[in-house]
Motif scaffolding. Structure first.
Motif, PDB file in Angstrom:
ATOM      1  N   SER A 137       0.839  -1.199   0.000  1.00 55.22           N
ATOM      2  CA  SER A 137       0.000   0.000   0.000  1.00 55.22           C
ATOM      3  C   SER A 137       0.874   1.248   0.000  1.00 55.22           C
ATOM      4  N   HIS A 138       0.507   2.213  -0.828  1.00 58.24           N
ATOM      5  CA  HIS A 138       1.276   3.458  -0.843  1.00 58.24           C
ATOM      6  C   HIS A 138       0.884   4.376   0.313  1.00 58.24           C
ATOM      7  N   ARG A 139      -0.035   3.935   1.148  1.00 59.93           N
ATOM      8  CA  ARG A 139      -0.395   4.698   2.350  1.00 59.93           C
ATOM      9  C   ARG A 139       0.028   3.970   3.631  1.00 59.93           C
ATOM     10  N   GLY A 140       0.897   2.998   3.492  1.00 59.81           N
ATOM     11  CA  GLY A 140       1.340   2.248   4.658  1.00 59.81           C
ATOM     12  C   GLY A 140       2.778   2.556   5.025  1.00 59.81           C
ATOM     13  N   PRO A 141       3.222   2.088   6.188  1.00 60.66           N
ATOM     14  CA  PRO A 141       4.583   2.379   6.666  1.00 60.66           C
ATOM     15  C   PRO A 141       5.673   1.759   5.806  1.00 60.66           C
ATOM     16  N   GLU A 142       5.395   0.626   5.152  1.00 59.97           N
ATOM     17  CA  GLU A 142       6.425  -0.013   4.327  1.00 59.97           C
ATOM     18  C   GLU A 142       6.777   0.868   3.132  1.00 59.97           C
ATOM     19  N   PHE A 143       5.748   1.447   2.471  1.00 54.38           N
ATOM     20  CA  PHE A 143       6.035   2.344   1.357  1.00 54.38           C
ATOM     21  C   PHE A 143       6.696   3.628   1.846  1.00 54.38           C
ATOM     22  N   SER A 144       6.244   4.133   2.975  1.00 55.79           N
ATOM     23  CA  SER A 144       6.846   5.352   3.505  1.00 55.79           C
ATOM     24  C   SER A 144       8.339   5.168   3.749  1.00 55.79           C
ATOM     25  N   SER A 145       8.718   3.984   4.243  1.00 61.15           N
ATOM     26  CA  SER A 145      10.133   3.688   4.463  1.00 61.15           C
ATOM     27  C   SER A 145      10.889   3.609   3.137  1.00 61.15           C
ATOM     28  N   LEU A 146      10.275   2.932   2.142  1.00 52.21           N
ATOM     29  CA  LEU A 146      10.874   2.843   0.812  1.00 52.21           C
ATOM     30  C   LEU A 146      11.060   4.234   0.211  1.00 52.21           C
ATOM     31  N   TYR A 147      10.029   5.051   0.305  1.00 48.89           N
ATOM     32  CA  TYR A 147      10.059   6.397  -0.267  1.00 48.89           C
ATOM     33  C   TYR A 147      11.116   7.252   0.432  1.00 48.89           C
ATOM     34  N   SER A 148      11.206   7.129   1.751  1.00 52.08           N
ATOM     35  CA  SER A 148      12.209   7.875   2.502  1.00 52.08           C
ATOM     36  C   SER A 148      13.620   7.482   2.065  1.00 52.08           C
ATOM     37  N   ASP A 149      13.857   6.170   1.891  1.00 50.56           N
ATOM     38  CA  ASP A 149      15.167   5.698   1.426  1.00 50.56           C
ATOM     39  C   ASP A 149      15.483   6.239   0.040  1.00 50.56           C
ATOM     40  N   LEU A 150      14.489   6.220  -0.841  1.00 50.28           N
ATOM     41  CA  LEU A 150      14.705   6.703  -2.202  1.00 50.28           C
ATOM     42  C   LEU A 150      15.067   8.187  -2.200  1.00 50.28           C
ATOM     43  N   LEU A 151      14.342   8.992  -1.438  1.00 48.49           N
ATOM     44  CA  LEU A 151      14.638  10.422  -1.366  1.00 48.49           C
ATOM     45  C   LEU A 151      16.045  10.661  -0.823  1.00 48.49           C
ATOM     46  N   HIS A 152      16.420   9.903   0.198  1.00 48.10           N
ATOM     47  CA  HIS A 152      17.747  10.063   0.799  1.00 48.10           C
ATOM     48  C   HIS A 152      18.848   9.701  -0.195  1.00 48.10           C
ATOM     49  N   GLN A 153      18.691   8.583  -0.884  1.00 48.41           N
ATOM     50  CA  GLN A 153      19.731   8.142  -1.818  1.00 48.41           C
ATOM     51  C   GLN A 153      19.820   9.064  -3.029  1.00 48.41           C
ATOM     52  N   LEU A 154      18.703   9.575  -3.493  1.00 49.56           N
ATOM     53  CA  LEU A 154      18.733  10.549  -4.588  1.00 49.56           C
ATOM     54  C   LEU A 154      19.457  11.824  -4.158  1.00 49.56           C
ATOM     55  N   SER A 155      19.235  12.250  -2.930  1.00 49.62           N
ATOM     56  CA  SER A 155      19.941  13.432  -2.416  1.00 49.62           C
ATOM     57  C   SER A 155      21.445  13.201  -2.405  1.00 49.62           C
ATOM     58  N   ARG A 156      21.864  11.997  -2.032  1.00 51.29           N
ATOM     59  CA  ARG A 156      23.292  11.661  -2.042  1.00 51.29           C
ATOM     60  C   ARG A 156      23.852  11.681  -3.457  1.00 51.29           C
ATOM     61  N   LEU A 157      23.096  11.128  -4.393  1.00 48.04           N
ATOM     62  CA  LEU A 157      23.583  11.055  -5.769  1.00 48.04           C
ATOM     63  C   LEU A 157      23.751  12.445  -6.375  1.00 48.04           C
TER      64      LEU A 157
END
Length: 355
Positions: free
Chosen positions: A3-23
């Motif tokens: 679910s895109h409204r659940g904690p698992e997606f929120s964690s995935l999305y947070s990781d993606l934003l963080h790694q994109l910021s690093r790149l």
């Protein structure tokens, strides 16, 4: 699927934003949005350009022209400067444009022009623009991931990128990054598209981030994996390896007696090589390569029937480079063009052995 409204997606999305910021080496992350690279360009223009804004468009190929078309559809009053295809944008082009159009609201630049295989010197171009000058908007659709794209360091205000080229994920995710100055401008612009309104995305970038509407969840996961491959390799080393592959392939092509569209070595793309074909053979070479399992592109616009374009974005090394060179030699040989494949492979191997 999660679910895109659940904690698992929120964690995935947070990781993606963080790694994109690093790149991208930015404080605030690029925002992933559903769509292609063209969709990201739509979002970039739609959030920063209002009807009547004077916009400078300097183009050296098909995708530079597409960028200006997108800005035009947002109502921009375009000031157009064209550079011959196969040549790069240079600082003097930009300085001349700024002198002619001092009241421009924005400048449109293409980082990596895949229609010609040109890599434009964006850091130098952006450095020539006054700090209080027009917003600098960059098409990095085919550059992000495969080569440095560092907007905060370079002084870029807006970047559009995508998942499917240098970031090695399937198509379907665009990326948009704005500087603080650009975010201030976005507050003044009424984005005509609800789904592309970046202000809606920014509202949800909290400690438990979520998207304003349904995202392509599986593509976000695959994009994260592509970014992690680059970062785990060390992004500087990754960028050097892409450039080394490009140099090796270019040298092999020239050793086989073929010409490259981009004459200046330091303006050749690390992600794609455009090769001039003997008269009337481009389509035959493409067809022959396809029969061997290699998909390559033809030219675009006026170069449609005279080029083949070979992408080298993925996680590849000498075996793949060797396969490309050997397959190209075989395709030429089948069409009656004699080339020295031994010399080509030896030349490429010497460059690939450099570290």
């Amino acid at each position: 699927m999660i679910s895109h409204r659940g904690p698992e997606f929120s964690s995935l999305y947070s990781d993606l934003l963080h790694q994109l910021s690093r790149l991208f080496e930015v404080e605030e992350p690029p925002i992933p949005i559903p769509g292609s690279g063209t969709g990201a360009l739509d979002a970039l223009c739609g959030n920063l350009i209002s009807p009547g804004d004077r916009v400078i468009s300097i183009s050296c190929g098909f995708f530079g022209e597409r960028f200006r078309e997108i800005a035009s559809r947002c109502g921009a009053s375009l000031e157009i400067i064209d550079v011959p295809w196969g040549e790069s944008l240079e600082v003097h082009h930009l300085l001349e444009a700024l002198e002619r159009f001092p009241n421009a609201r924005a400048i449109l630049l293409t980082h990596n022009e895949t229609s010609t295989g040109v890599l434009n010197p964006v850091e130098d171009l952006a450095g020539s623009v006054p700090k209080d000058g027009p917003l600098i908007l960059l098409d990095a659709v085919s550059s992000a991931g495969a080569m440095p794209c560092l907007p905060e360091r370079w002084g870029i205000d807006g970047v559009a990128a995508s998942s499917q080229k240098g970031l090695m994920a399937p198509p379907g995710v665009g990326l948009v990054w704005l500087s603080k100055r650009a975010w201030s401008r976005a507050q003044e612009v009424r984005c005509p598209s609800y789904s592309m309104d970046l202000k809606l995305y920014k509202k949800n970038l909290t400690d438990a981030p979520e998207t304003p509407y349904t995202p392509p969840v599986s593509l976000y996961a695959q994009l994260l994996k592509g970014v992690e491959i680059i970062l785990s390799s060390g992004k500087e080393e990754w960028w050097k390896s892409r450039a080394r592959i490009s140099r090796a392939l270019c040298a092999a092509v020239e050793a086989m007696g073929l010409d490259l569209l981009v004459k200046s070595p330091n303006r050749r793309s690390p992600g794609l090589t455009a090769i001039k074909m003997p008269p009337n053979l481009a389509n035959g070479v493409r067809s022959s390569l396809k029969g061997m399992g290699l998909q390559v592109a033809g030219g675009q616009g006026g170069l449609k029937d005279s080029l083949i374009r070979i992408a080298h974005y993925t996680d590849m090394d000498w075996p793949e480079v060797c396969m490309i060179i050997g397959s190209l030699w075989r395709a030429l040989n089948d069409l009656g063009v004699r080339a020295d494949v031994g010399c080509a492979l030896e030349t490429a191997n010497k460059i690939m052995s450099e570290r």
